[in-house]
Design an enzyme around this catalytic site. Structure first.
Site, PDB file in Angstrom:
ATOM      1  N   GLU A   1      55.566  34.238  46.249  1.00  0.00           N
ATOM      2  CA  GLU A   1      55.185  35.385  45.423  1.00  0.00           C
ATOM      3  C   GLU A   1      55.222  34.976  43.943  1.00  0.00           C
ATOM      4  OE1 GLU A   1      54.016  38.693  45.825  1.00  0.00           O
ATOM      5  OE2 GLU A   1      53.980  38.358  43.658  1.00  0.00           O
TER       6      GLU A   1
ATOM      7  N   ASP B   1      44.796  40.316  45.248  1.00  0.00           N
ATOM      8  CA  ASP B   1      44.194  41.031  44.110  1.00  0.00           C
ATOM      9  C   ASP B   1      42.711  40.664  44.015  1.00  0.00           C
ATOM     10  OD1 ASP B   1      46.746  42.112  42.988  1.00  0.00           O
ATOM     11  OD2 ASP B   1      47.201  39.984  42.787  1.00  0.00           O
TER      12      ASP B   1
ATOM     13  N   LYS C   1      36.834  42.189  37.534  1.00  0.00           N
ATOM     14  CA  LYS C   1      36.123  41.905  36.279  1.00  0.00           C
ATOM     15  C   LYS C   1      35.632  40.466  36.265  1.00  0.00           C
ATOM     16  CE  LYS C   1      38.386  45.330  33.450  1.00  0.00           C
ATOM     17  NZ  LYS C   1      39.538  45.622  32.612  1.00  0.00           N
TER      18      LYS C   1
ATOM     19  N   ASP D   1      40.984  45.677  51.564  1.00  0.00           N
ATOM     20  CA  ASP D   1      40.288  46.971  51.607  1.00  0.00           C
ATOM     21  C   ASP D   1      39.001  46.890  50.791  1.00  0.00           C
ATOM     22  OD1 ASP D   1      41.858  46.639  49.170  1.00  0.00           O
ATOM     23  OD2 ASP D   1      41.015  48.599  48.652  1.00  0.00           O
TER      24      ASP D   1
HETATM   25  C1  LIG Z   1      47.843  43.527  45.812  1.00  0.00           C
HETATM   26  S1  LIG Z   1      49.389  42.788  46.030  1.00  0.00           S
HETATM   27  C2  LIG Z   1      49.599  42.827  47.812  1.00  0.00           C
HETATM   28  C3  LIG Z   1      51.034  42.717  48.229  1.00  0.00           C
HETATM   29  C4  LIG Z   1      51.291  42.694  49.749  1.00  0.00           C
HETATM   30  N1  LIG Z   1      50.616  41.571  50.365  1.00  0.00           N
HETATM   31  C5  LIG Z   1      50.868  43.977  50.403  1.00  0.00           C
HETATM   32  O1  LIG Z   1      49.859  43.972  51.132  1.00  0.00           O
HETATM   33  O2  LIG Z   1      51.552  45.000  50.192  1.00  0.00           O
HETATM   34  C6  LIG Z   1      49.036  41.068  45.743  1.00  0.00           C
HETATM   35  C7  LIG Z   1      50.300  40.237  45.567  1.00  0.00           C
HETATM   36  O3  LIG Z   1      49.936  38.865  45.491  1.00  0.00           O
HETATM   37  C8  LIG Z   1      50.659  38.240  44.444  1.00  0.00           C
HETATM   38  N2  LIG Z   1      49.870  37.050  44.043  1.00  0.00           N
HETATM   39  C9  LIG Z   1      48.643  37.034  43.477  1.00  0.00           C
HETATM   40  N3  LIG Z   1      48.189  35.777  43.336  1.00  0.00           N
HETATM   41  C10 LIG Z   1      49.165  34.964  43.843  1.00  0.00           C
HETATM   42  C11 LIG Z   1      49.305  33.558  43.990  1.00  0.00           C
HETATM   43  N4  LIG Z   1      48.329  32.710  43.605  1.00  0.00           N
HETATM   44  N5  LIG Z   1      50.451  33.084  44.521  1.00  0.00           N
HETATM   45  C12 LIG Z   1      51.439  33.916  44.928  1.00  0.00           C
HETATM   46  N6  LIG Z   1      51.356  35.259  44.807  1.00  0.00           N
HETATM   47  C13 LIG Z   1      50.245  35.775  44.287  1.00  0.00           C
HETATM   48  C14 LIG Z   1      50.802  39.321  43.396  1.00  0.00           C
HETATM   49  O4  LIG Z   1      51.868  39.074  42.503  1.00  0.00           O
HETATM   50  C15 LIG Z   1      51.036  40.551  44.277  1.00  0.00           C
HETATM   51  O5  LIG Z   1      52.402  40.721  44.587  1.00  0.00           O
END
Ligand SMILES: C[S@@+](CC[C@H](N)C(=O)[O-])C[C@H]1O[C@@H](n2cnc3c(N)ncnc32)[C@H](O)[C@@H]1O
Length: 235
Positions: free
Chosen positions: A85, A135, A139, A171
């Protein structure tokens, strides 16, 4: 700069995934117990983290608050699951939940998941990689921060063993389309709808579910796209 060169934590978090650096862990934010590993400038290699006797090793990229990590370690005690994370606050939260669950077959590492797969995970060492609700960075100027871009393909293909699986849920229809295009263009992966259905049937913690974002989006009535991609045998 080589993988071994000393580099500030910030620089590591920007390499590969081009992540924004988020707040560092604050004192007293939560009690992560013994399940949190701060990657820092020189994160430990995967093999130092895997407990002896694990029957399989899996990675979840971006576990957020850790719902899947907790469910998967509880559902499959013989499998070691490492959550990677990027956001230290979420990592501490997830590690705290894991600690409270009593399961010792999981850890949360604060690092950039793409980079960790590249430089700390041996070739063909993973049985599965889970990426749930990455994520979408809609943009145009942020597109480089997305996890699923063409440059992630060799990283995933190297880390997974032949016959291993990449499980993805989103989604976002546009991002889902991009994921299918990127993975579909690879000779190393095949989309496997049967495995997707099989894992869902097995229930919580086997793949896809539960996650915090899944719960939120299901409540909102959004359609969830789920994919299983099988790592094809190496030539
Ligand atoms: C939209 S959240 C989804 C969290 C979880 N998977 C859920 O479905 O509830 C995306 C998560 O991925 C983490 N994240 C994004 N890019 C990442 C990366 N390259 N390495 C590790 N974590 C990452 C973000 O900090 C965030 O906690």
């Amino acid at each position: 700069m080589t993988a071994e060169s000393p580099q500030p934590f910030n620089a590591r978090m920007h390499r590969g995934g081009k992540l924004s650096f988020r707040a560092r862990l604050r004192d007293g934010e939560s009690d992560p117990g013994d399940r949190l590993v701060l990657g820092g400038t020189n994160p430990p290699p995967l093999l130092e983290l895997v407990p002896a006797g694990s029957s399989a090793v899996e990675v979840e990229i971006g576990p957020g608050k850790g719902a899947f990590l907790v469910a998967s370690t509880a559902a499959r005690p013989d499998v070691f699951v490492l959550g990677i994370e990027a956001a230290p606050g979420y990592a501490a939260h997830a590690a705290g939940r894991l600690h409270s669950s009593g399961c010792r077959n999981g850890l949360v590492l604060v690092d950039n998941g793409k980079l960790y797969l590249q430089d700390r995970v041996p070739e063909a060492s993973l049985d599965a990689i889970h990426v749930y609700f990455p994520d979408p960075w809609p943009k145009r100027r942020h597109v480089g921060r997305r996890f699923f871009t063409a440059d992630v393909l060799p990283v995933l293909a190297r880390a997974l063993r032949s016959g291993g699986f990449l499980f993805v849920a989103t989604d976002n229809p546009a991002y889902g389309g991009q994921i299918v295009r990127v993975l579909g263009s690879s000779r190393d992966f095949a989309c496997d709808a049967g495995e997707c259905a099989r894992r869902l049937q097995l229930g919580a913690g086997h793949a896809f579910s539960p996650t915090n974002f899944e719960r939120k989006y299901v409540e909102d009535g959004r359609a969830i796209r789920r994919y299983a991609f099988r790592r094809l045998p190496r030539a």
